[in-house]
Motif scaffolding. Sequence first.
Motif, short mmCIF file in Angstrom:
data_model
loop_
_atom_site.label_atom_id
_atom_site.label_comp_id
_atom_site.label_asym_id
_atom_site.label_seq_id
_atom_site.Cartn_x
_atom_site.Cartn_y
_atom_site.Cartn_z
N GLY A 231 0.84 -1.20 0.00
CA GLY A 231 0.00 0.00 0.00
C GLY A 231 0.87 1.24 0.00
O GLY A 231 1.96 1.26 -0.57
N ILE A 232 0.38 2.30 0.65
CA ILE A 232 1.09 3.58 0.71
C ILE A 232 1.32 3.99 2.16
O ILE A 232 0.41 3.91 2.99
N LEU A 233 2.53 4.43 2.45
CA LEU A 233 2.87 4.99 3.75
C LEU A 233 3.04 6.50 3.58
O LEU A 233 3.88 6.95 2.79
N PHE A 234 2.22 7.27 4.28
CA PHE A 234 2.29 8.72 4.20
C PHE A 234 2.96 9.26 5.45
O PHE A 234 2.44 9.12 6.56
N LEU A 235 4.12 9.87 5.28
CA LEU A 235 4.89 10.43 6.39
C LEU A 235 4.71 11.94 6.41
O LEU A 235 5.33 12.67 5.63
N ASP A 236 3.81 12.42 7.27
CA ASP A 236 3.58 13.85 7.38
C ASP A 236 4.64 14.47 8.31
O ASP A 236 5.14 13.79 9.21
N GLU A 237 4.95 15.75 8.05
CA GLU A 237 5.98 16.45 8.83
C GLU A 237 7.27 15.62 8.87
O GLU A 237 7.89 15.42 9.92
N PRO A 242 14.12 11.89 12.66
CA PRO A 242 15.56 12.05 12.92
C PRO A 242 16.39 11.43 11.81
O PRO A 242 15.91 10.58 11.05
N SER A 243 17.65 11.85 11.73
CA SER A 243 18.53 11.37 10.67
C SER A 243 18.63 9.85 10.67
O SER A 243 18.73 9.22 9.61
N GLU A 244 18.59 9.24 11.85
CA GLU A 244 18.66 7.78 11.93
C GLU A 244 17.46 7.15 11.21
O GLU A 244 17.60 6.15 10.50
N GLY A 245 16.28 7.76 11.39
CA GLY A 245 15.09 7.25 10.73
C GLY A 245 15.15 7.45 9.23
O GLY A 245 14.72 6.58 8.46
N GLN A 246 15.70 8.59 8.78
CA GLN A 246 15.85 8.83 7.35
C GLN A 246 16.79 7.79 6.74
O GLN A 246 16.56 7.30 5.62
N GLU A 247 17.83 7.44 7.48
CA GLU A 247 18.80 6.46 6.98
C GLU A 247 18.18 5.07 6.89
O GLU A 247 18.49 4.31 5.97
N ILE A 252 14.69 0.93 2.35
CA ILE A 252 13.36 0.71 1.76
C ILE A 252 13.31 1.34 0.37
O ILE A 252 12.85 0.73 -0.60
N LEU A 253 13.81 2.57 0.26
CA LEU A 253 13.80 3.28 -1.02
C LEU A 253 14.71 2.62 -2.04
O LEU A 253 14.40 2.58 -3.23
N ASP A 254 15.86 2.10 -1.58
CA ASP A 254 16.84 1.53 -2.51
C ASP A 254 16.58 0.06 -2.83
O ASP A 254 16.71 -0.36 -3.98
N LEU A 285 16.16 18.11 5.71
CA LEU A 285 16.27 16.72 5.28
C LEU A 285 17.69 16.44 4.78
O LEU A 285 18.31 17.29 4.13
N LEU A 286 18.16 15.24 5.07
CA LEU A 286 19.49 14.84 4.60
C LEU A 286 19.53 14.87 3.08
O LEU A 286 18.57 14.49 2.40
N LEU A 287 20.66 15.33 2.54
CA LEU A 287 20.82 15.37 1.09
C LEU A 287 20.66 13.97 0.50
O LEU A 287 20.02 13.80 -0.55
N THR A 288 21.20 12.98 1.18
CA THR A 288 21.10 11.60 0.70
C THR A 288 19.65 11.10 0.70
O THR A 288 19.30 10.24 -0.10
#
Length: 452
Positions: A231-237, A242-247, A252-254, A285-288
């Motif tokens: 399905g779809i995960l919508f991440l608001d705000e 945190p950077s750890e979560g973005q990493e 998942i993205l890759d 947001l992290l550049l990566t």
Amino acid sequence: MLDKLKNIIETEDKKNPFTDRMLAVMLNISREKVIAMRMELGIQNFHERRVEVITMDAMKILRDDFQISERAFAASLQKLGYKISRYASAEIKKELSKEPKNISSNNNINYGLSHRNTDSVEVFDNIVGFKSGLQVQINQAKAAILYPPSGLNTLITGPSGTGKSYLAENMYYFAKEMNILNSNAAFIVFNCADYADNPQLLLSQLFGYKKGAFSGAVTDKIGLVEKADHGILFLDEVHRLPSEGQEILFSILDKGEFRRLGSDIGKKIDVRIIAATSEDLESSLLLTFRRRIPMIIDMPPLIERSADERYALVKKFFRNEASQTGKTIKIDTKVIQFFMNYNCSGNVGQLLSDIRVACANSFLRSASYNKDDVIVQVRDIPKYEANLLIKEDQQKIYQPLIFDNSSQENRELIAKQNFKEVYSIIEDDVLQLRNNGVSEKEINEILQKKIK
């Protein structure tokens, strides 16, 4: 490049439109780039562009000989100038042969070459500005959903209240409408700001955890990412992630894979990610992370929307309230003038909220005096400015509006929250206070505070 693509398609042979692969060769770009550009322009694919003309010719052939063989049917189409395989022509014949009456009465036939019938209404058509101020954004949203093979992860930007969450939700409904997602696919919403003060709790909610991952983790827990599988995960705000979560999102993205907190075992996941932020991208947001989000949709503030769109929003919101109250709502011309011109810094979200408060105040007065209609006047607007400065080019006189709740075909609820309950509470409170001997003036004062 967009103009060049548009000109090529406008002059193509209608019986044999160019495929995306052909267009890619002609423009010396990738096929994927062609698809994205075509979707941005709102242009249909090869099969959809040909459907009307080939259906008409196919119907003529079947009128003359309904029992024609597949080989002869294909040959007849080829004789008319269509470059079409026997298999593709057989699909057309099979679909047209299902209901013989359609051969003489229906030109809008879907013969398996497109996701939906050509006369259906898209969910985006209900968004104010879908053919004007938000046309680019909606075309981007469509492209993000339809882009092969699994769509494009998307970041929606814009000030608070511009409709980022609403657009994301409509992207989900569009994906289901186009059969990209199953009808039971999940749409999981997670506001990263809710747990911003506790990063570990935020990450555990989002990714889940393995028993023993941290103090208090007494059992395995599934996170929202897994619940959004297929399905779809919508991440608001999302800037509050945190950077750890973005990493963690990188994998998942890759790779379509992630690990629960405290686990060394990766889990495969098939989820589309839509994120939203009201902050500056470079600083939040992290550049990566940004590099991994190919589609960025920027929502404009209300002040940049046209007067026609703002008026359409005002009418839509009042119409919704008529549906919610179950009563006819009449809006004074000064009220409309105010909502068309006041400084609405919270954008569309604030406009909706302010109109609801005005309707709630008017509904209270109507209920207090046993009136059938709800008449919205300037005294119902807490922020009303009698001397509102109106630009010369905006000094338009608006006619009073009346929305009769009996016109159910016009009902358009734009928020998941059911505000009808609020009006029911107001009515119940009025009756209860009245039965307790409270004066009408006191009732009004008590409920005014409650509304605020």
